[in-house]
Motif scaffolding. Structure first.
Motif, mmCIF file in Angstrom:
data_model
loop_
_atom_site.group_PDB
_atom_site.id
_atom_site.type_symbol
_atom_site.label_atom_id
_atom_site.label_comp_id
_atom_site.label_asym_id
_atom_site.label_seq_id
_atom_site.Cartn_x
_atom_site.Cartn_y
_atom_site.Cartn_z
ATOM 1 N N ILE A 91 42.020 50.726 16.252
ATOM 2 C CA ILE A 91 42.597 50.254 14.976
ATOM 3 C C ILE A 91 41.531 49.641 14.064
ATOM 4 O O ILE A 91 41.839 49.154 12.976
ATOM 5 C CB ILE A 91 43.741 49.248 15.200
ATOM 6 N N GLU A 92 40.278 49.642 14.538
ATOM 7 C CA GLU A 92 39.133 49.144 13.775
ATOM 8 C C GLU A 92 39.314 47.697 13.337
ATOM 9 O O GLU A 92 39.107 47.335 12.171
ATOM 10 C CB GLU A 92 38.851 50.045 12.575
ATOM 11 N N SER A 93 39.691 46.848 14.274
ATOM 12 C CA SER A 93 39.886 45.422 14.011
ATOM 13 C C SER A 93 38.726 44.613 14.588
ATOM 14 O O SER A 93 38.583 44.511 15.809
ATOM 15 C CB SER A 93 41.207 44.941 14.620
ATOM 16 N N PHE A 94 37.934 44.041 13.715
ATOM 17 C CA PHE A 94 36.793 43.238 14.154
ATOM 18 C C PHE A 94 37.267 41.949 14.829
ATOM 19 O O PHE A 94 36.684 41.503 15.823
ATOM 20 C CB PHE A 94 35.914 42.900 12.947
ATOM 21 N N VAL A 95 38.331 41.357 14.314
ATOM 22 C CA VAL A 95 38.871 40.117 14.889
ATOM 23 C C VAL A 95 39.364 40.359 16.304
ATOM 24 O O VAL A 95 39.062 39.591 17.231
ATOM 25 C CB VAL A 95 40.022 39.569 14.017
ATOM 26 N N LEU A 96 40.102 41.436 16.510
ATOM 27 C CA LEU A 96 40.629 41.746 17.840
ATOM 28 C C LEU A 96 39.504 42.119 18.806
ATOM 29 O O LEU A 96 39.573 41.798 20.001
ATOM 30 C CB LEU A 96 41.640 42.889 17.742
ATOM 31 N N TYR A 97 38.479 42.771 18.283
ATOM 32 C CA TYR A 97 37.333 43.116 19.137
ATOM 33 C C TYR A 97 36.635 41.848 19.625
ATOM 34 O O TYR A 97 36.237 41.752 20.796
ATOM 35 C CB TYR A 97 36.350 43.999 18.373
ATOM 36 N N ASN A 98 36.487 40.877 18.745
ATOM 37 C CA ASN A 98 35.887 39.603 19.140
ATOM 38 C C ASN A 98 36.715 38.895 20.203
ATOM 39 O O ASN A 98 36.169 38.326 21.159
ATOM 40 C CB ASN A 98 35.731 38.690 17.916
#
Length: 389
Positions: A91-98
């Motif tokens: 989903i290309e979520s930087f927050v969720l990846y962190n």
């Protein structure tokens, strides 16, 4: 080399793959999804923060439910964190990846407890060897993790690297297979964590302080300089990326390969002498930095940096297990890992800042402070010659 130790080694190899995979991929994916370029290394930094914050919790949980269940639950948790990270890429979520990297760091904190579990399945005289073997198994993790992640990166064609974290989820859960056959040597008690001496009482022991200082500042020096090396070599000195990568590879080899003999050296010469040797090896790194920086200088510096870390960390960890009683082992281990990995996180987060504000030579000279502290704490313990318990 009994059955339990073999099972811990095999389980740890798969459980610890989360660490090299995070190092391998987090910066690449962070630079791809981060809205601000300077935040590209945030996922890696958060994984280290996760290790520090979960270190104390890992020890406390294992004091309640035992090593076996603790490692099993951690592997399941790392599996779900890896799946969450794969989803964040889709989903290309930087927050969720962190968030995923932070939770994976929590799983790595549990993996660090394998070295203490290894000590518990052998006689105390063989503790240095057991710790050495567990650390040596980290080479297997470093080989399997990044290679599997690289092979699987295109499994989901439209979302590069999502497949890498799906593979990491499978690797993490695979460690449970070996744990099913692991037999705990002693039953844990619900009150075990509450009994025994306080942290301040433990710290009042010169040997306990010596062990903690050696492990913590060995990690501080190693992480501080290793994190800055690629920036100093490639970006500042314009040395090729391939040569920079080669230096890092030999550094990692120097960190773990000496484990083949470190345990035997500690048994023969004692913990303190190996710590003094670790300080001298670190000094070679610092002295090398004072010359004009070329590829060969970095190569020598980083090899001796890895060797020094190995001697100090293994001797510090194996000395620690002699400094507490059975009923206070989880408290002692929890505090030790919390301090060690908090200092590592601080060193990792500050390395880039110090390099930008000062220079590679200055960073190395700053590390002299930590070496002096290690030496003084060891000298003090040797002079006191207090019994460990």
């Amino acid at each position: 080399m009994n059955k339990n130790l073999w099972l811990l080694i095999l389980s740890q190899i798969f459980a610890f793959t989360a660490a090299p995979v995070t190092v391998f991929l987090s910066g690449i994916i962070g630079s791809k999804f981060s809205p601000i370029k300077s935040l590209a290394t945030l996922p890696m930094a958060l994984s280290v923060v996760g290790i520090a914050l979960f270190a104390f919790f890992a020890a406390k949980l294992m004091s309640l439910i035992g090593r076996k269940l603790g490692f099993i639950y951690a592997s399941i948790g790392t599996c779900f964190a890896s799946l969450l990270t794969a989803y964040s890429i889709i989903i290309e979520s930087f927050v969720l990846y962190n968030l995923g990297c932070f939770l994976i760091g929590g799983g790595i904190a549990f993996s660090h407890q394998y070295r203490f579990a290894a000590v518990e399945v052998v006689d105390k005289d063989y503790a240095p060897k057991a710790i050495s073997i567990i650390l040596l198994a980290g080479i297997g993790s470093a080989f399997i993790g990044p290679n599997i992640a690289n092979i699987s990166k295109g499994f989901i064609s439209d979302h590069m690297y999502a497949g890498s974290y799906l593979a990491l989820a499978a690797l993490s859960i695979s460690s449970i297979i070996f744990l099913f056959f692991f037999q705990e040597t002693k039953k844990t008690s619900n009150n075990q964590y509450k009994t025994g001496r306080s942290f301040l009482e433990l710290m009042s022991q010169p040997r306990f302080l010596q062990a903690l200082v050696a492990s913590a500042f060995a990690y501080a020096v190693m992480t501080f300089l290793m994190t800055a090396t690629p920036i100093s070599m490639h970006l500042m000195e314009k040395i090729s990326l391939s040569k920079t990568g080669f230096v890092i590879q030999l550094h990692i080899a120097a960190m773990f390969l000496p484990s083949l003999v470190t345990g035997n050296l500690i048994k023969r010469f004692g913990h303190s002498k190996i710590m003094y040797m670790g300080v001298l090896l670190f000094l070679v790194t610092i002295i090398t930095s004072l010359f004009e920086q070329h590829f060969i200088n970095y190569l020598i510096a980083l090899i001796f940096l890895g060797l020094g870390w190995n001697f100090l960390f293994i001797s510090g960890t194996s000395l620690l297990v002699l400094c507490y009683r059975e009923e206070e082992k989880f408290r002692a281990q929890g505090y030790n890992d919390f301090i060690v990995y908090t200092i590592q996180a601080a060193a990792s987060l500050s390395a880039g800042v110090f390099l930008s504000l000062t220079s590679w030579k200055t960073m190395n000279l700053i590390c002299l402070i930590f070496l002096i502290i290690i030496a003084l704490s060891t000298i003090r313990a040797d002079l006191k010659k207090n019994p460990s318990n």
